[in-house]
Each structure stands twice: as structure tokens, then as C-alpha cells.
Design an enzyme around this catalytic site. Structure first.
Site, mmCIF file in Angstrom:
data_model
loop_
_atom_site.group_PDB
_atom_site.id
_atom_site.type_symbol
_atom_site.label_atom_id
_atom_site.label_comp_id
_atom_site.label_asym_id
_atom_site.label_seq_id
_atom_site.Cartn_x
_atom_site.Cartn_y
_atom_site.Cartn_z
ATOM 1 N N HIS A 160 0.842 -1.209 0.000
ATOM 2 C CA HIS A 160 0.000 0.000 0.000
ATOM 3 C C HIS A 160 0.880 1.264 0.000
ATOM 4 O O HIS A 160 0.705 2.148 -0.844
ATOM 5 C CB HIS A 160 -0.906 -0.027 1.242
ATOM 6 N N GLU A 161 1.816 1.305 0.918
ATOM 7 C CA GLU A 161 2.659 2.506 1.018
ATOM 8 C C GLU A 161 3.562 2.643 -0.207
ATOM 9 O O GLU A 161 3.880 3.761 -0.617
ATOM 10 C CB GLU A 161 3.474 2.493 2.311
#
Ligand code: MG
Length: 515
Positions: free
Chosen positions: A277-278
Site C-alpha cells: 500500500h505505502e
């Protein structure tokens, strides 16, 4: 003091007024750089006792920023640039738009109100932590009342058309309104409910998995995260991976973008999906056109568009069957215990579907219901249609209506998230917007790269990074979010793509995988 105009950047910043504006904003960019570094340090390496003076320094810097934005010379230059908007190129117009918006916001909100919001934060955070630990909403209630009041006053100062919540939505997502957001929820929630019911009856996607209990060696997991980030294309010479309580991404510049994850010792998908996600957030910042570096256009277009990029990598790449097949070898080698499971089992584990009271643990089908609950309550609080004291009851009733579960205590209900304690209202809808835009991006990628699944399986991801870079990232915040989405995908925001995606993934794909 008169600033000397910045050097011209051919094709980007040529107009003399715009170059004077750029020179004027360079110190603002530098302040943002310092704030980002301080924010990163707060969450990673700062000793606990450092918080009080860090808070003081941050409040002073925020005040300094507001003062700089209110500089009369900046206002004069902006007015001059506005008067010749038609002769400016797309980047120059973007710069004028972004700066005018920042100045308008800084000018609208009285400094006392900004200060009041900053001052209440540490106490509100402490009260929220205690209230959550004890499951005692009453402890947090007076702070929620004050935070609602502050946000209502902010909305009045900013001004709005229609619903007062529109003023707050616009702070996080330029141009977003309750009409748009209601339309998104009305489109995706009924279909999500329908698909969820079928998935739960069908049994392909499990509601729990033995891998949730498997304990991992932290060093091995760190190595797995690093290896997978490398496979995704994370440029280590321009980024870092560290540890924090809540995973996040922060961009100091186009050449220094930092992400974090956390290690809980078991259920490795949690740390892994956080990293992916990051990575999506980081890639956005790393692929902004270098000609926009150190200007007000350097950051992403909006919270919603940013979240679409993180969700694209987390869900559409990272929770796909092809990715499960691609990374199984790395996990088998480093964690060991995954060897007992097939790639298809790994895929199922990554895609557990389980209605839960906790948002951050929610799967793709239930996630947006959580957002709708907080959205509905915030909207009513800001409109003055709901008292803070009534909010927990509304929360629990909505959770029961949506997902058929009732929180056992406010700790796993209304008190679960930190955002209100930080003073933020209007931020949550950007999570759902991100999910919806990500599905629209998936459609765009499938059109440009019909062999997307095979590429994910071979981890041949450069063309995917390039396509997103070309369509979205390179623009920075040159274009307003709705216009960027339309340019990138060929149509305005369309939540039907989310419905199409969940039907494909949850109803059609299982049959293909089992065949
Ligand atoms: Mg995110």
C-alpha cells in the site's frame, strides 16, 4: 522583500509573474520539507519525551506558514497572474490554482482558530487514548463536542454551497461534495452487499485462515518486505523503509520518499499489504515530473487520488492471484511456513472476507461500509443534526445494519480511529474515493496493457509503473483531481468500475481459478 524571479523552465514555467511566484514559494516549499522530516521523525525515531517541544515547534512553523501565505506581495502576484490566465500554459495555470487555493484557505481561517485547533490536539489525543483503552466514550465526548464546534466554525469561515460539510470535504479533496459522495455510496454499497452475501454463502473466499495464526521471525519478514519492495521497483537510493505504529508514506522531495510498516509477529499479510500500500503512495511521489520538484505542484493531486494509487498496488496488484503466485517463492524461502500451502491458498489467505468491527482490518467488500458509517455521522454532526453524545448509538446501529455486527464496546466502534482526536473531519470519504478511482485505474491499465495479469505474474512491472506515471504521477497537482481522473482514464469519476471489479474478482474469478 522583493524576490528575484526564478529561472525560466522552458515548457513549464516561463511567464515572468509565474516565475516571481515560484521564487516567492520556494521558502514555503522548504518549510514543507522541514515539516515532513519532523513528521517522519515523530512517528519513527523521536524519543517519547520529545513530543511536547516538537509540538511547540510544529505549531510555530504552521503559524509561520500561514503568515507567509498572507504576504501582500504574494497576493499581488497571484492577482496579476489571474488576470492573464488565458496566456499561461497548463503548469503555470496549475501553479496559480494551487497557490490561490492555499492562500484562500489561509486567509479564510482566522489564526486564532488554527491555533485553537492545534492547542486542543494533545489533550484530545490523550483523552481519546484513555477513552479507547477503557471503552469509555464519555471521557472523549467533551473533546468531540469541541472538535465538531471548531470544524463547524472552519466550514463557516471557508464558505460553501449546499451542505456545510462540503467546505471540509474540499479541504482534503478539492471540489468534493456530499452530492458526489452520496452518489458514490448509493452506487457501490448495494452491489457490495449483494456480492458479500454470495461470497459468504459460496466458501471460496474464507472468513478465516490458519496462516493468520502463523508466527513469523521479524528479521525474516523484514527481509521479505525488502525483497518484495525491490521486485515492485522501489528505488532504495531514493527511499527508505522504517517501522512505525501506523504505516505511512512521507515525501521530502522527489528524491527522498519514505515509507513505514509495522511488525506484529503473526499474520504476515498485515505487514506485507501495508508495505505494498505505502509503495503505491511512494511511487506517486517518486514519479512526479522533475520539472515540478520543489514547487507547489510537487505533491499528489489530492488525498483520494493518492489513495487510489496505494489501493491499486495493494489490492489490484498485491491481492491478485498472479501476485500470490509471483511472491510465493520469496515467502517460502524467507518465512518457511508458507511452503505447506499452495499459491491458491496463499491467495485465499490474502483475501479473507470477514465482516469485522475494525476498519483497518476490513477487506475490499466490507471496507466502504466502515467509511460510510463515519461519513454519515460526520455529516450529521457538522449539520447540527446530531449531538456528539448520540453518535455512539448511531455508529453501532449503522454497523449492525451494514455488516450485521455490533461493536462490543466503543473501543471497537466509534473510538477506533485517531482522526477525530487529531481534529480532522471530512478526511474519511477520500478512502472510499481512492477505492473507486483505483478500480477505474484498473480499467485504464487493462486497456493499455491487456497482458497485465501475465506481467504481474512475471513481476515485469515497469510498464505498469510507466503507465501510471504517464497518466497520473507526472502531473503532480497540476490538474484538479476530477480533471486528472478524467484525463487519465478517459471518463469522469465512475463508481460502476468498482462494482464491475468486485463482481469479477469475487463472483467470476473463483470459478476460473478452480477450473
Ligand atoms: Mg493510504
Amino acid at each position: 522583500m522583493e524576490a528575484r524571479p526564478a529561472e525560466p523552465v522552458p515548457g513549464y514555467f516561463e511567464d515572468e509573474t509565474v516565475r516571481a511566484l515560484l521564487a516567492k514559494t520556494r521558502p514555503l516549499w522548504a518549510l514543507g520539507h522541514a515539516e515532513a522530516l519532523m513528521g517522519w521523525d515523530n512517528e519513527t525515531y523521536m524519543p517519547r519525551a520529545g513530543a511536547a517541544f516538537r509540538g511547540l515547534a510544529a505549531a510555530e512553523i504552521a503559524t509561520l506558514r500561514q503568515r507567509m501565505l498572507l504576504d501582500p506581495e504574494l497576493a499581488r502576484l497571484l492577482e496579476e497572474a489571474q488576470s492573464k490566465l488565458d496566456s499561461l500554459n497548463v503548469y503555470e495555470r496549475g501553479l496559480v490554482r494551487v497557490l490561490s487555493r492555499e492562500v484562500r484557505i489561509a486567509r479564510s481561517i482566522p489564526p486564532e482558530l488554527t491555533w485553537e485547533k492545534a492547542r486542543i490536539q494533545p489533550e484530545a489525543l490523550a483523552a481519546w487514548r484513555e477513552a479507547r483503552a477503557r471503552g469509555d466514550f464519555a471521557r472523549f465526548r467533551p473533546f468531540l463536542e469541541r472538535i465538531v464546534d471548531i470544524n463547524r466554525r472552519i466550514a463557516e469561515h471557508l464558505g460553501y454551497e449546499g451542505h456545510p460539510y462540503n467546505a471540509l470535504l474540499d479541504l482534503y479533496e478539492e471540489g468534493l461534495t456530499v452530492d458526489v459522495m452520496d452518489g458514490v455510496f448509493d452506487t457501490i454499497l448495494p452491489e457490495s452487499r449483494r456480492v458479500l452475501e454470495r461470497v459468504r454463502g459460496d466458501g471460496f473466499y474464507p472468513d478465516s485462515h490458519p496462516l493468520e495464526e502463523a508466527e513469523y521471525d521479524r528479521a525474516a519478514m523484514e527481509e521479505a518486505n525488502r525483497r518484495i519492495l525491490t521486485l515492485l521497483g522501489f528505488p532504495w537510493e531514493r527511499g527508505r523503509l522504517d517501522v512505525s505504529a501506523h504505516p505511512f508514506t512521507i515525501a521530502l522531495s522527489v528524491d527522498d520518499v519514505r515509507i513505514t510498516t509495522r511488525y506484529e509477529g503473526r499474520d504476515f499479510r498485515r505487514t506485507l499489504t501495508a508495505v505494498i500500500h505505502e509503495f503505491g503512495h511512494a511511487l506517486y511521489e517518486l514519479q512526479v515530473d522533475r520539472n515540478l520538484a520543489a514547487t507547489p505542484l510537487q505533491g499528489g493531486a489530492s488525498m483520494g487520488v493518492h489513495e487510489s494509487q496505494s489501493r491499486f498496488w495493494e489490492n489490484i496488484v498485491g491481492r491478485s492471484p498472479w501476485f500470490a503466485r509471483a511472491v510465493k517463492g520469496v515467502l517460502d524461502e524467507l518465512l518457511g511456513f508458507t511452503r505447506r500451502y499452495s499459491w491458491l491458498e496463499l491467495y485465499r489467505y490474502l483475501n479473507i472476507v470477514r465482516p469485522d468491527t475494525i476498519r483497518v482490518e476490513a477487506d475490499e467488500l466490507t471496507y466502504n461500509f466502515h467509511i460510510h458509517v463515519r461519513y454519515t455521522i460526520e455529516k450529521a454532526l457538522i449539520a447540527g443534526e446530531l449531538e456528539a453524545g448520540e453518535a455512539p448509538q448511531v455508529w453501532d446501529d449503522l454497523m449492525e445494519k451494514h455488516l450485521g455486527i455490533r461493536p462490543r464496546s466503543p473501543s471497537e466502534g466509534i473510538l477506533q480511529d485517531i482522526h477525530w482526536a487529531m481534529g480532522a473531519m471530512g478526511y474519511f470519504p477520500t478512502y472510499t474515493l481512492g477505492n473507486v478511482i483505483a478500480a477505474q485505474m484498473r480499467r485504464m491499465i487493462l486497456e493499455r496493457l491487456p497482458d497485465f495479469p501475465e506481467r504481474v505474474e512475471r513481476l515485469d512491472l515497469a510498464p505498469v509503473r510507466e503507465a501510471l506515471g504517464e497518466a497520473v504521477h507526472r502531473w503532480g497537482s497540476t490538474l484538479p483531481p476530477q480533471e486528472l481522473v478524467e484525463r487519465a482514464t478517459g471518463e469522469p469519476l465512475n463508481p460502476e468500475h468498482f462494482n464491475e471489479y468486485i463482481r469479477w474478482k469475487y463472483l467470476q474469478l473463483p470459478g476460473e481459478l478452480e477450473a
